[in-house]
Design a protein around this motif. Sequence first.
Motif, PDB file in Angstrom:
ATOM      1  N   GLY A   1       4.874  -5.937  19.249  1.00  0.00           N
ATOM      2  CA  GLY A   1       3.544  -5.385  19.867  1.00  0.00           C
ATOM      3  C   GLY A   1       2.446  -4.486  19.410  1.00  0.00           C
ATOM      4  N   LEU A   2       2.997  -4.051  18.251  1.00  0.00           N
ATOM      5  CA  LEU A   2       1.986  -2.873  17.639  1.00  0.00           C
ATOM      6  C   LEU A   2       1.012  -3.802  16.518  1.00  0.00           C
ATOM      7  N   LEU A   3      -0.334  -3.213  16.741  1.00  0.00           N
ATOM      8  CA  LEU A   3      -1.080  -3.961  15.761  1.00  0.00           C
ATOM      9  C   LEU A   3      -1.560  -3.174  14.679  1.00  0.00           C
ATOM     10  N   LEU A   4      -1.527  -3.641  13.489  1.00  0.00           N
ATOM     11  CA  LEU A   4      -2.028  -2.751  12.370  1.00  0.00           C
ATOM     12  C   LEU A   4      -3.756  -3.015  12.352  1.00  0.00           C
ATOM     13  N   ASP A   5      -4.348  -2.082  12.940  1.00  0.00           N
ATOM     14  CA  ASP A   5      -5.744  -1.987  12.850  1.00  0.00           C
ATOM     15  C   ASP A   5      -6.244  -0.756  12.357  1.00  0.00           C
ATOM     16  N   GLU A   6      -7.537  -0.129  12.317  1.00  0.00           N
ATOM     17  CA  GLU A   6      -7.858   0.969  11.694  1.00  0.00           C
ATOM     18  C   GLU A   6      -7.165   2.307  12.301  1.00  0.00           C
ATOM     19  N   ALA A   7      -7.173   2.304  13.720  1.00  0.00           N
ATOM     20  CA  ALA A   7      -6.453   3.430  14.317  1.00  0.00           C
ATOM     21  C   ALA A   7      -4.981   3.587  13.951  1.00  0.00           C
ATOM     22  N   THR A   8      -4.211   2.622  13.950  1.00  0.00           N
ATOM     23  CA  THR A   8      -2.781   2.426  13.476  1.00  0.00           C
ATOM     24  C   THR A   8      -2.709   3.085  12.199  1.00  0.00           C
ATOM     25  N   TYR A   9      -3.597   2.573  11.564  1.00  0.00           N
ATOM     26  CA  TYR A   9      -3.402   2.903  10.011  1.00  0.00           C
ATOM     27  C   TYR A   9      -3.813   4.112   9.489  1.00  0.00           C
TER      28      TYR A   9
ATOM     29  N   ILE B   1       0.886  -1.047  -0.149  1.00  0.00           N
ATOM     30  CA  ILE B   1      -0.015   0.186   0.000  1.00  0.00           C
ATOM     31  C   ILE B   1       1.010   1.264  -0.187  1.00  0.00           C
ATOM     32  N   GLY B   2       0.752   1.923  -0.906  1.00  0.00           N
ATOM     33  CA  GLY B   2       1.548   3.006  -1.025  1.00  0.00           C
ATOM     34  C   GLY B   2       1.021   4.459  -0.429  1.00  0.00           C
ATOM     35  N   LEU B   3       1.579   4.944   0.532  1.00  0.00           N
ATOM     36  CA  LEU B   3       1.102   6.238   1.188  1.00  0.00           C
ATOM     37  C   LEU B   3       1.978   7.329   0.941  1.00  0.00           C
ATOM     38  N   ASP B   4       1.927   8.608   1.653  1.00  0.00           N
ATOM     39  CA  ASP B   4       2.588   9.684   1.753  1.00  0.00           C
ATOM     40  C   ASP B   4       3.185   9.711   2.904  1.00  0.00           C
ATOM     41  N   TRP B   5       4.574   9.523   3.154  1.00  0.00           N
ATOM     42  CA  TRP B   5       5.364   9.148   2.077  1.00  0.00           C
ATOM     43  C   TRP B   5       6.171   8.007   2.669  1.00  0.00           C
ATOM     44  N   LYS B   6       5.739   6.885   2.517  1.00  0.00           N
ATOM     45  CA  LYS B   6       6.132   5.305   3.115  1.00  0.00           C
ATOM     46  C   LYS B   6       5.223   4.330   2.183  1.00  0.00           C
ATOM     47  N   TRP B   7       5.838   3.068   2.562  1.00  0.00           N
ATOM     48  CA  TRP B   7       5.101   2.086   2.121  1.00  0.00           C
ATOM     49  C   TRP B   7       4.692   0.998   3.000  1.00  0.00           C
ATOM     50  N   VAL B   8       3.514   0.523   2.959  1.00  0.00           N
ATOM     51  CA  VAL B   8       3.210  -0.484   3.979  1.00  0.00           C
ATOM     52  C   VAL B   8       2.989  -1.853   3.270  1.00  0.00           C
ATOM     53  N   PHE B   9       3.570  -2.765   3.690  1.00  0.00           N
ATOM     54  CA  PHE B   9       3.531  -4.206   3.404  1.00  0.00           C
ATOM     55  C   PHE B   9       2.970  -5.141   4.131  1.00  0.00           C
ATOM     56  N   ILE B  10       2.133  -6.052   3.618  1.00  0.00           N
ATOM     57  CA  ILE B  10       1.325  -7.024   4.506  1.00  0.00           C
ATOM     58  C   ILE B  10       1.710  -8.412   4.099  1.00  0.00           C
ATOM     59  N   TYR B  11       1.746  -9.255   5.051  1.00  0.00           N
ATOM     60  CA  TYR B  11       1.906 -10.669   4.573  1.00  0.00           C
ATOM     61  C   TYR B  11       0.705 -11.228   5.214  1.00  0.00           C
ATOM     62  N   PRO B  12      -0.282 -11.433   4.504  1.00  0.00           N
ATOM     63  CA  PRO B  12      -1.535 -11.919   5.008  1.00  0.00           C
ATOM     64  C   PRO B  12      -1.624 -13.433   5.592  1.00  0.00           C
ATOM     65  N   ASP B  13      -0.529 -14.160   4.920  1.00  0.00           N
ATOM     66  CA  ASP B  13      -0.546 -15.725   5.519  1.00  0.00           C
ATOM     67  C   ASP B  13       0.176 -15.791   6.829  1.00  0.00           C
ATOM     68  N   GLU B  14       1.292 -14.820   6.812  1.00  0.00           N
ATOM     69  CA  GLU B  14       1.932 -14.756   8.165  1.00  0.00           C
ATOM     70  C   GLU B  14       1.485 -13.903   9.359  1.00  0.00           C
ATOM     71  N   GLY B  15       0.596 -12.882   8.866  1.00  0.00           N
ATOM     72  CA  GLY B  15      -0.142 -12.158   9.815  1.00  0.00           C
ATOM     73  C   GLY B  15       0.993 -11.040  10.433  1.00  0.00           C
ATOM     74  N   ILE B  16       1.894 -10.559   9.454  1.00  0.00           N
ATOM     75  CA  ILE B  16       2.820  -9.644   9.663  1.00  0.00           C
ATOM     76  C   ILE B  16       2.523  -8.264   8.879  1.00  0.00           C
ATOM     77  N   ALA B  17       2.975  -7.340   9.103  1.00  0.00           N
ATOM     78  CA  ALA B  17       2.865  -6.025   8.165  1.00  0.00           C
ATOM     79  C   ALA B  17       4.040  -5.191   8.791  1.00  0.00           C
ATOM     80  N   THR B  18       4.626  -4.632   7.510  1.00  0.00           N
ATOM     81  CA  THR B  18       5.827  -3.753   7.923  1.00  0.00           C
ATOM     82  C   THR B  18       5.610  -2.351   7.207  1.00  0.00           C
ATOM     83  N   VAL B  19       6.518  -1.661   7.658  1.00  0.00           N
ATOM     84  CA  VAL B  19       6.584  -0.109   6.886  1.00  0.00           C
ATOM     85  C   VAL B  19       7.767   0.106   6.451  1.00  0.00           C
ATOM     86  N   ASN B  20       8.038   0.095   5.243  1.00  0.00           N
ATOM     87  CA  ASN B  20       9.543   0.615   4.589  1.00  0.00           C
ATOM     88  C   ASN B  20      10.508  -0.638   4.700  1.00  0.00           C
ATOM     89  N   GLU B  21       9.921  -1.736   4.706  1.00  0.00           N
ATOM     90  CA  GLU B  21      10.755  -3.093   4.713  1.00  0.00           C
ATOM     91  C   GLU B  21      10.297  -4.216   4.062  1.00  0.00           C
TER      92      GLU B  21
END
Length: 322
Positions: free
Chosen positions: A247-255, A139-159
């Motif tokens: 410890g951080l959860l990617l939910d609507e508030a974090t996003y 997911i492209g944002l201003d000014w960073k990238w969010v990557f989601i691994y749906p099968d692993e349950g992991i999300a990263t920012v800029n990695e």
Amino acid sequence: MKALKMVEAKWIARCFLFASIAGSASGLCAAEPMRESFLQPMGPVADEQFNHLLRVIGITMVVILPVLVGVPLILWRYRYSAPLGEYTPRWEFSKKLEWVLWGVPVLVVVVLASWLWYSTQKLDPYEPLGPEPLQVQAIGLDWKWVFIYPDEGIATVNELALPVGRPVELTLTTDTVMQSLLISSLTGQIYAMPGMTTKLNFAATRPGVAEGENTQFNGTSFGRQKFTVRAMTPTDYATWTAGGGGGLLLDEATYTILRRQTVLAEARQDLGLEGTAQPIRMRATEDGILERIVAKYHTSGRRAHGWGGTGRPSDNSVQTAE
């Protein structure tokens, strides 16, 4: 003699300067892992692109080299040779020369077009490179990238982490203006638009660290919208995924916080993390995050405001992440 010594002194000084620059460069390389470039392909897609570049350079030399060689020869024959070259004032046409002047460029264009067609078909970004590709959502944002691994349950920012030897299928969208993702040492450039998804299939054949970026201008911090790509051995990748999302959860508030117009260090501060430029790891336990972000551009009313809305992000929308 004195002049000779001065020349020698200048050359010695230059050697010391070059040596110091080389030493500084080697020190920087030792301090940071080397990032691969377009000229160091890490996968089959980038390798084919590199070979295509070499083919293009080779065929264009057919046009360039005769000019580089012929111009000095013409100058020598008609200006500096003794006696001067033959003077033919009534010469105005040569069938052989016309065939060369028009035939060679036409042949070059035909060859280049054929190679381009071949490479374009071979490097179809929607075509998987093998069975069971790793599913990653970007997911492209201003000014960073969010990557989601749906099968692993992991999300990263800029990695973006990926295992060597396994194909990757990247599903892209953007939650802002149109953007373009490029990882030059792994794959080519592909565009992403809000409310739409596109695919990018690639793979890594050897471990390494590369740099990805957005090549579509999208605001003041456009030049800082880069991310790290880590190609790992299968064992190292298994260790990376076993570490979870922290410890951080990617939910609507974090996003909603991530969706603000901030660079990585500013986003970390907004999330209560250290204000460094280190990538962020999160848990992504909710299903269909990418689908919700895409769907909000196709709905109206209250639902369109979910997951940060569709308008320009507000700095005061959410202050802290739950």
